[in-house]
Scaffold this motif. Structure first.
Motif, PDB file in Angstrom:
ATOM      1  N   THR A 160      40.298  29.096  29.677  1.00  0.00           N
ATOM      2  CA  THR A 160      41.167  29.248  30.851  1.00  0.00           C
ATOM      3  C   THR A 160      42.645  29.287  30.469  1.00  0.00           C
ATOM      4  OG1 THR A 160      41.206  26.853  31.210  1.00  0.00           O
ATOM      5  CG2 THR A 160      39.515  28.106  32.364  1.00  0.00           C
ATOM      6  N   GLU A 161      43.436  29.831  31.389  1.00  0.00           N
ATOM      7  CA  GLU A 161      44.900  29.925  31.245  1.00  0.00           C
ATOM      8  C   GLU A 161      45.311  30.644  29.964  1.00  0.00           C
ATOM      9  OE1 GLU A 161      46.868  29.301  33.593  1.00  0.00           O
ATOM     10  OE2 GLU A 161      45.577  28.153  34.943  1.00  0.00           O
ATOM     11  N   MET A 187      42.877  37.046  33.057  1.00  0.00           N
ATOM     12  CA  MET A 187      43.150  35.620  32.879  1.00  0.00           C
ATOM     13  C   MET A 187      42.302  34.820  33.853  1.00  0.00           C
ATOM     14  SD  MET A 187      47.310  35.351  32.424  1.00  0.00           S
ATOM     15  CE  MET A 187      47.245  33.613  31.946  1.00  0.00           C
ATOM     16  N   LYS A 189      42.523  31.600  35.907  1.00  0.00           N
ATOM     17  CA  LYS A 189      43.474  30.609  36.402  1.00  0.00           C
ATOM     18  C   LYS A 189      42.715  29.387  36.914  1.00  0.00           C
ATOM     19  CE  LYS A 189      47.257  31.714  36.554  1.00  0.00           C
ATOM     20  NZ  LYS A 189      48.297  31.619  35.482  1.00  0.00           N
ATOM     21  N   THR A 190      43.162  28.204  36.513  1.00  0.00           N
ATOM     22  CA  THR A 190      42.448  26.994  36.906  1.00  0.00           C
ATOM     23  C   THR A 190      42.664  26.631  38.377  1.00  0.00           C
ATOM     24  OG1 THR A 190      44.295  25.685  36.044  1.00  0.00           O
ATOM     25  CG2 THR A 190      42.402  25.996  34.594  1.00  0.00           C
ATOM     26  N   ASP A 191      43.784  27.066  38.958  1.00  0.00           N
ATOM     27  CA  ASP A 191      43.989  26.776  40.370  1.00  0.00           C
ATOM     28  C   ASP A 191      43.063  27.651  41.207  1.00  0.00           C
ATOM     29  OD1 ASP A 191      45.739  28.859  39.356  1.00  0.00           O
ATOM     30  OD2 ASP A 191      46.544  29.009  41.397  1.00  0.00           O
TER      31      ASP A 191
END
Length: 274
Positions: A160-161, A187, A189-191
């Motif tokens: 991630t990220e 990508m 994204k963790t959000d």
């Protein structure tokens, strides 16, 4: 006359009730078998014990002895310490399993700490399995396990990220076209578990989920609708990767999105932006 009918009616109701209970019990058992088999397949299993001896596990290097059962075509593949292997498997009720048509590559690795022949013998001999949470044992009869495996853990920080630039698609090297706005990438994204990226002409986004065993799923994918007729890479083919992939392999800064354990659908390289 009515008095005689009541016992007959009660017997009939009792018989129907017994039949219904047996049917429900059979359906419940069948469902349980299906759930067990679903937990076993499409996930990476890492060897932790062989013939009663503990095996060192190094999650970070992705060089652990491991295997995966592909539920779509009942094939399996794995890495046995030096060589990769493949074959077919059969799952049956009662936690029975058989491995067939096994084959391996033939590299020589004289410095191995574990004999590959021992690992392969476990697959040849196994006729049943035990699944206890994230631990899988391959057994023969009711003896001590031939081999014990654990489900690969989720390591979000490895994937991630990061900016993942496309390197190959369906085995073909990808080159950026002269009129291409930017390189193809994605990508995680963790959000809110969002995936974002650029497919060569259009930007795209959606959702993803990571599960134990290096499993990954992409859902709710949408892209913009610009027309770019001269782009070298087919956007449809690229986006299909996210629709099909169900697991990933990561080795340092190289990420592969796969379906089952066939050749990678796409290979990406991590690019670190300032």
């Amino acid at each position: 006359m009515k008095t005689k009918l009541i016992p007959i009616l009660l017997l009939t109701i009792s018989a129907i009730s017994c039949t219904t209970q047996k049917k429900l019990a059979t359906e419940t058992a069948s469902k349980s078998e299906m759930e067990i088999q679903a937990s076993l397949t499409d996930t990476q299993w890492i060897l932790t014990e062989l013939e009663g001896e503990k095996v060192d596990v190094d999650q970070g290097e992705n060089k652990n002895i491991n295997f995966l059962l592909n539920s779509k075509d009942n094939t399996f593949s794995g890495f046995f310490g030096c060589n990769t292997g493949f074959g077919s498997f059969i799952l049956e009720d009662g936690n029975r399993i058989r491995f067939t048509n096994m084959g391996t590559t033939r590299m020589a690795c004289p410095d191995m700490t574990i004999e590959e022949s021992q690992v392969l013998e476990a697959f040849h001999l196994a006729d049943n399995f035990t699944l206890n949470g994230n631990t899988l044992s391959l057994n023969v009869g009711r003896r001590a396990p031939l081999a014990v495996f654990k489900m690969a853990e989720i390591q979000k920080d490895l994937i991630t990220e990061k900016y993942w630039k496309l390197k190959t698609l369906e085995g073909k090297e990808v080159k950026m076209a002269d009129n291409q706005e930017r390189e193809i990438y994605f990508m995680l994204k963790t959000d809110e578990n969002r995936v974002v990226g650029f497919a060569g002409c259009n930007t795209f986004g959606g959702e993803y989920s990571l599960e134990e065993g290096n499993r990954i799923r992409f859902t709710q994918l949408l892209s913009t609708l610009k027309a770019c007729p001269d782009i070298a890479v087919s956007e449809a083919e690229f986006l299909k990767v996210f629709e099909l992939s169900d697991n990933y392999t990561i080795d340092g800064d190289t990420l592969m999105l796969n379906v089952g354990r066939r050749a990678p659908l796409a290979v990406f390289e991590a690019v670190y932006l300032d």
